[in-house]
Design an enzyme around this catalytic site. Sequence first.
Site, PDB file in Angstrom:
ATOM      1  N   HIS A 247       7.489  33.951  30.741  1.00  0.00           N
ATOM      2  CA  HIS A 247       7.986  33.276  31.953  1.00  0.00           C
ATOM      3  C   HIS A 247       7.840  34.179  33.176  1.00  0.00           C
ATOM      4  CE1 HIS A 247      10.582  30.417  29.311  1.00  0.00           C
ATOM      5  NE2 HIS A 247       9.319  30.077  29.348  1.00  0.00           N
ATOM      6  N   ASP A 264      -0.649  29.838  34.852  1.00  0.00           N
ATOM      7  CA  ASP A 264      -0.003  28.631  34.313  1.00  0.00           C
ATOM      8  C   ASP A 264       0.614  27.926  35.512  1.00  0.00           C
ATOM      9  OD1 ASP A 264       1.603  26.697  33.153  1.00  0.00           O
ATOM     10  OD2 ASP A 264       2.390  28.029  31.586  1.00  0.00           O
ATOM     11  N   ASP A 275       0.417  20.334  33.842  1.00  0.00           N
ATOM     12  CA  ASP A 275       0.844  21.648  33.339  1.00  0.00           C
ATOM     13  C   ASP A 275      -0.362  22.305  32.671  1.00  0.00           C
ATOM     14  OD1 ASP A 275       2.124  23.812  32.239  1.00  0.00           O
ATOM     15  OD2 ASP A 275       3.364  22.660  30.848  1.00  0.00           O
ATOM     16  N   HIS A 354       5.738  31.154  20.699  1.00  0.00           N
ATOM     17  CA  HIS A 354       6.184  29.832  21.181  1.00  0.00           C
ATOM     18  C   HIS A 354       5.502  28.697  20.427  1.00  0.00           C
ATOM     19  CE1 HIS A 354       2.511  29.221  23.645  1.00  0.00           C
ATOM     20  NE2 HIS A 354       2.632  30.470  24.042  1.00  0.00           N
ATOM     21  N   HIS A 358       4.557  20.323  24.390  1.00  0.00           N
ATOM     22  CA  HIS A 358       5.774  19.571  24.733  1.00  0.00           C
ATOM     23  C   HIS A 358       5.378  18.290  25.445  1.00  0.00           C
ATOM     24  CE1 HIS A 358       5.103  21.089  28.833  1.00  0.00           C
ATOM     25  NE2 HIS A 358       4.850  22.253  28.272  1.00  0.00           N
ATOM     26  N   TYR A 392      -0.413  37.027  22.502  1.00  0.00           N
ATOM     27  CA  TYR A 392       0.131  38.020  23.430  1.00  0.00           C
ATOM     28  C   TYR A 392       0.317  39.333  22.672  1.00  0.00           C
ATOM     29  CZ  TYR A 392       1.213  33.392  25.176  1.00  0.00           C
ATOM     30  OH  TYR A 392       1.114  32.076  25.544  1.00  0.00           O
ATOM     31  N   ARG A 410      -3.458  32.389  27.161  1.00  0.00           N
ATOM     32  CA  ARG A 410      -2.991  31.046  26.797  1.00  0.00           C
ATOM     33  C   ARG A 410      -3.953  30.047  27.428  1.00  0.00           C
ATOM     34  NH1 ARG A 410       1.797  31.533  28.135  1.00  0.00           N
ATOM     35  NH2 ARG A 410       2.015  30.620  30.195  1.00  0.00           N
TER      36      ARG A 410
HETATM   37  N1  GLY Z   1       4.608  25.894  32.359  1.00  0.00           N
HETATM   38  C1  GLY Z   1       5.579  25.690  31.405  1.00  0.00           C
HETATM   39  C2  GLY Z   1       5.002  25.464  30.089  1.00  0.00           C
HETATM   40  O1  GLY Z   1       3.833  25.694  29.893  1.00  0.00           O
HETATM   41  O2  GLY Z   1       5.640  24.975  29.205  1.00  0.00           O
HETATM   42 MN    MN Z   2       3.519  23.689  29.039  1.00  0.00          MN
HETATM   43 MN    MN Z   3       2.347  25.631  31.361  1.00  0.00          MN
END
Ligand code: GLY
Ligand code: MN
Ligand code: MN
Length: 450
Positions: A247, A264, A275, A354, A358, A392, A410
């Site tokens: 983040h 991002d 996104d 992660h 989503h 990462y 990513r």
């Molecule tokens: N930018 C927030 C995510 O990739 O979930």
């Molecule tokens: Mn995302």
């Molecule tokens: Mn994102």
Amino acid sequence: MSLRVLTGISAGEYRSRRRQLMDAVGSDGIIVLPAAPERVRSHDTHYPYRQDSNFHYLLGFGEPQAVLVMLPGRRHGEVIVFCRERDAEREMWDGPRAGTAGVVSLYGADDAYPIEDIDEILPGLLEGRSRVYYPFGCDAQFDRQLMGWINQVRAQVRHGARPPHELVELGSLLHEQRLFKSDAEIALMRHAARLSVQAHRAAMAMVRPGMAEYVLQAEIERVFRANDGWPAYGSIVGAGSNACVLHYVANNAVAADGELVLIDAGAEYRGYAADITRTFPVNGRFSPEQRQLYDLVERAQAAAIALARPGTPWDALHAAAVEVLVDGLLSLGLLEGTHAEVLASGSYRRFYPHKSGHWLGLDVHDVGSYRIEEQSRLLEPGMVFTIEPGLYIRPDDKGVDARWRGIGIRTEDNLLITEAGHENLTGALERSAEAVEEFIAEARREASNE
Ligand code: GLY
Ligand code: MN
Ligand code: MN
């Protein structure tokens, strides 16, 4: 004269969204939904106001200090809005307001009252409705107000009043509805995606060794604003090992020769988010180590995307990405053990902590459940989501060969499930290492010819 604010969604669609929700709630329920509160940023200035996503979804009305109340089956009007009344003095400072008359004529409310009158009117609307649908715990002050109104009805029980006896989380119905995007929503999301692709290309084209991360952020967000978009969330621009901070938002380091930069960032257009993440070399060429990890992330993403079609369990996408990453990390010598051992112990999480995606919509991490009765839910047409695997390798990870340390990658795209399979809303943006290198080289050739 205030006009209805353009949202890209027709009045008829807002009406049918409210109808669908009211039908699900039934005539013994009442829905109470406050607008987002304004938030002080410093002293007497506020954060830019953004309407609550549920409120926007049901009414398309962008003003603060408003409450939407829906009473399914009420003969004297089912949709009631409390809002700020028009006020020439305040409108000179803050801009036009719809006022109670405007909320009825422009936004489809059956009736509207000044927000100052809510204490007087709302208890009477709660009376006789057994269930209250409300988003709990989002606004502590409003929670207290609602309990106060319910208690006012309770105080009248001796006189025959029937207070509500059940509080139901509004999200249980509304979030399911929001998960499935209509044609008009999909058109807005395609637009947000296109605009975000354009912004990422602009940053990719301008990157040079010695450039500050915030310069790339400024370029991305310039493209958003120049096209009537806003950042959908805090843009992440991380050069070198800053890419390993999931983040990262400081965006204040300098991108050096030989590093990758991870961006991002996504636009919000008419309330709907894109996104996107891309990771690209600051000098235009991947090093051999960067390239190996990059290709691995790309293969993981491709494996997940290949499953994006109706009927696939949501969890299968992440599982497919993890399978590929684990295989690759083992063959590069970054992990030890067998494939099964790594999966069982979860040791890959050291490099991939992660999940792979989503839901996406009015909120960047959009609403809707991922599981139904303990089972991973199956993908259906109209769902939109991200697929975003990454790797990462922390700069201080002494457990790996030094050449890998500090690399963060990513790749993130936005997918719509269709009857036939899927549409990659952000698929136009260069993704493979070759395509990225070629794009940067071409941009530099063009810049040097200017
Ligand atoms: N930018 C927030 C995510 O990739 O979930
Ligand atoms: Mn995302
Ligand atoms: Mn994102």
